[in-house]
Design an enzyme around this catalytic site. Structure first.
Site, PDB file in Angstrom:
ATOM      1  N   GLU A   8      12.590  -9.429   2.206  1.00  0.00           N
ATOM      2  CA  GLU A   8      11.801  -8.060   2.735  1.00  0.00           C
ATOM      3  C   GLU A   8      12.600  -6.746   2.458  1.00  0.00           C
ATOM      4  OE1 GLU A   8      10.913  -8.409   6.828  1.00  0.00           O
ATOM      5  OE2 GLU A   8      10.021  -6.483   6.944  1.00  0.00           O
ATOM      6  N   ARG A  44      12.599   5.166  12.667  1.00  0.00           N
ATOM      7  CA  ARG A  44      11.315   5.968  12.621  1.00  0.00           C
ATOM      8  C   ARG A  44      10.279   5.437  13.862  1.00  0.00           C
ATOM      9  NH1 ARG A  44       9.125   5.327   6.741  1.00  0.00           N
ATOM     10  NH2 ARG A  44       7.687   6.869   7.363  1.00  0.00           N
ATOM     11  N   ARG A  58       4.948  10.778  -2.814  1.00  0.00           N
ATOM     12  CA  ARG A  58       4.955  10.649  -1.391  1.00  0.00           C
ATOM     13  C   ARG A  58       6.186  10.824  -0.583  1.00  0.00           C
ATOM     14  NH1 ARG A  58       4.678   4.588   1.248  1.00  0.00           N
ATOM     15  NH2 ARG A  58       3.992   4.944   3.269  1.00  0.00           N
ATOM     16  N   ASN A  95       7.998  -5.409  -0.725  1.00  0.00           N
ATOM     17  CA  ASN A  95       7.916  -4.353   0.321  1.00  0.00           C
ATOM     18  C   ASN A  95       6.339  -4.187   0.469  1.00  0.00           C
ATOM     19  OD1 ASN A  95       7.657  -2.087   1.619  1.00  0.00           O
ATOM     20  ND2 ASN A  95       8.933  -0.709   0.289  1.00  0.00           N
ATOM     21  N   TYR A 124      11.166   9.012   0.818  1.00  0.00           N
ATOM     22  CA  TYR A 124      11.009   7.953  -0.132  1.00  0.00           C
ATOM     23  C   TYR A 124      11.754   8.354  -1.537  1.00  0.00           C
ATOM     24  CZ  TYR A 124       7.794   5.799   3.211  1.00  0.00           C
ATOM     25  OH  TYR A 124       7.309   5.421   4.500  1.00  0.00           O
ATOM     26  N   PRO A 171       0.640  -1.166   0.066  1.00  0.00           N
ATOM     27  CA  PRO A 171      -0.167  -0.065  -0.072  1.00  0.00           C
ATOM     28  C   PRO A 171       0.756   1.250  -0.045  1.00  0.00           C
ATOM     29  CG  PRO A 171      -0.103  -1.096   2.200  1.00  0.00           C
ATOM     30  CD  PRO A 171       0.606  -2.315   1.283  1.00  0.00           C
ATOM     31  N   ASN A 172       0.211   2.169  -0.754  1.00  0.00           N
ATOM     32  CA  ASN A 172       0.970   3.636  -1.038  1.00  0.00           C
ATOM     33  C   ASN A 172       2.320   3.686  -1.628  1.00  0.00           C
ATOM     34  OD1 ASN A 172      -1.224   4.863   0.556  1.00  0.00           O
ATOM     35  ND2 ASN A 172      -0.414   3.706   2.449  1.00  0.00           N
ATOM     36  N   HIS A 216       3.609  -4.151   9.273  1.00  0.00           N
ATOM     37  CA  HIS A 216       3.586  -4.183  10.788  1.00  0.00           C
ATOM     38  C   HIS A 216       2.224  -4.665  11.204  1.00  0.00           C
ATOM     39  CE1 HIS A 216       6.897  -1.642   9.487  1.00  0.00           C
ATOM     40  NE2 HIS A 216       6.115  -0.831   8.980  1.00  0.00           N
ATOM     41  N   HIS A 252      12.543  -2.591   2.625  1.00  0.00           N
ATOM     42  CA  HIS A 252      12.080  -1.343   2.994  1.00  0.00           C
ATOM     43  C   HIS A 252      12.842  -0.116   2.651  1.00  0.00           C
ATOM     44  CE1 HIS A 252       9.075  -3.169   5.535  1.00  0.00           C
ATOM     45  NE2 HIS A 252      10.067  -3.904   5.825  1.00  0.00           N
ATOM     46  N   ILE A 253      12.365   0.776   1.839  1.00  0.00           N
ATOM     47  CA  ILE A 253      13.304   1.850   1.310  1.00  0.00           C
ATOM     48  C   ILE A 253      13.925   2.643   2.421  1.00  0.00           C
ATOM     49  CG2 ILE A 253      12.868   4.080   0.105  1.00  0.00           C
ATOM     50  CD1 ILE A 253      10.463   2.474  -1.413  1.00  0.00           C
ATOM     51  N   SER A 254      12.823   2.913   3.558  1.00  0.00           N
ATOM     52  CA  SER A 254      13.484   3.739   4.556  1.00  0.00           C
ATOM     53  C   SER A 254      13.782   2.864   5.643  1.00  0.00           C
ATOM     54  CB  SER A 254      12.435   4.825   5.291  1.00  0.00           C
ATOM     55  OG  SER A 254      11.048   3.792   5.606  1.00  0.00           O
ATOM     56  N   ALA A 296       2.899  -0.773   4.878  1.00  0.00           N
ATOM     57  CA  ALA A 296       2.386  -0.758   6.187  1.00  0.00           C
ATOM     58  C   ALA A 296       1.953  -2.096   6.538  1.00  0.00           C
ATOM     59  CB  ALA A 296       1.376   0.380   6.485  1.00  0.00           C
ATOM     60  N   ARG A 337       7.013   1.021  13.462  1.00  0.00           N
ATOM     61  CA  ARG A 337       7.454   0.560  12.075  1.00  0.00           C
ATOM     62  C   ARG A 337       8.595  -0.669  12.605  1.00  0.00           C
ATOM     63  NH1 ARG A 337       5.227   3.693   8.265  1.00  0.00           N
ATOM     64  NH2 ARG A 337       4.788   5.995   9.211  1.00  0.00           N
ATOM     65  N   ASP A 394       1.453 -15.644   6.696  1.00  0.00           N
ATOM     66  CA  ASP A 394       1.280 -17.025   6.315  1.00  0.00           C
ATOM     67  C   ASP A 394       1.505 -17.471   4.910  1.00  0.00           C
ATOM     68  OD1 ASP A 394       0.496 -17.353   9.185  1.00  0.00           O
ATOM     69  OD2 ASP A 394      -1.391 -17.341   8.822  1.00  0.00           O
TER      70      ASP A 394
HETATM   71  C1  DQA Z   1       8.060   1.193   4.215  1.00  0.00           C
HETATM   72  C2  DQA Z   1       8.057   1.525   5.506  1.00  0.00           C
HETATM   73  C3  DQA Z   1       6.706   1.140   6.384  1.00  0.00           C
HETATM   74  O1  DQA Z   1       6.703   1.352   7.520  1.00  0.00           O
HETATM   75  C4  DQA Z   1       5.869   2.217   5.607  1.00  0.00           C
HETATM   76  O2  DQA Z   1       4.377   1.696   6.162  1.00  0.00           O
HETATM   77  C5  DQA Z   1       5.692   2.073   3.928  1.00  0.00           C
HETATM   78  C6  DQA Z   1       7.082   2.081   3.328  1.00  0.00           C
HETATM   79  C7  DQA Z   1       9.388   1.366   3.339  1.00  0.00           C
HETATM   80  O3  DQA Z   1       9.636   0.998   2.311  1.00  0.00           O
HETATM   81  O4  DQA Z   1      10.301   2.249   3.802  1.00  0.00           O
HETATM   82  O5  DQA Z   1       4.815   2.327   3.413  1.00  0.00           O
HETATM   83  O6  DQA Z   1       7.789  -0.242   3.684  1.00  0.00           O
END
Ligand code: DQA
Length: 139
Positions: free
Chosen positions: A95, A104, A17, A71, A22, A9-10, A77, A97-99, A74, A108, A84
């Site tokens: 896995e 943070r 964003r 990735n 990001y 998502p997002n 978390h 994560h960009i950040s 959210a 997270r 599963d």
């Molecule tokens: C994220 C980190 C997550 O906490 C956040 O909800 C995202 C992006 C990242 O790529 O840093 O949507 O997965």
């Protein structure tokens, strides 16, 4: 070798964003460049804002392809269902994560997914996807 990148998502809003977190590149632009870095690897990309669709794609790609770079945004978390699905499939899942999620908010810091992934990369920007693919192409 065929590898899927799945974004949650997002992450369709990358480029627009919170660019200070990001970056300002869209994932579509980055994905075009990524395909040139791995000319011998068949890369496919899927993004969804919906948890159920993400679970279904992990199931489908996880029995078909050689690896998944995930990735989950959210849902990382919150989602026992995605955990599963990862545990259910034979393909290794990395896995990403960009950040730097550990620098943070505390919500997270916990991932439901890490324990069932082969490993993870966080805080290295979009470069993390390339490094994850590189790993999957050498194991
Ligand atoms: C994220 C980190 C997550 O906490 C956040 O909800 C995202 C992006 C990242 O790529 O840093 O949507 O997965």
């Amino acid at each position: 070798m065929k590898i899927a990148i799945i974004n949650g998502p997002n992450l369709n809003l990358l480029g627009k964003r919170e660019p200070e977190i990001y970056g300002s590149q869209t994932f579509e632009e980055y994905f075009e460049a990524l395909k040139k870095v791995f000319p011998d690897t068949d890369l496919v990309y899927f993004q969804s804002n919906s948890e159920g669709e993400l679970v279904s794609k992990i199931q489908a790609f996880g029995f078909e392809l050689d690896g998944i770079v995930l990735n989950a945004g959210a849902y990382t978390h919150t989602s026992v269902a995605m955990r599963d699905a990862i545990a259910a499939v034979p393909a290794p899942v990395v896995e990403v994560h960009i950040s730097n999620v550990h620098a943070r908010e505390s919500f997270r810091h916990h991932s439901y997914l890490s324990a069932v992934c082969v490993g993870g990369i966080f805080g290295l920007g979009l470069k993390g996807y390339e490094l994850a693919i590189r790993y999957l192409t050498v194991i």
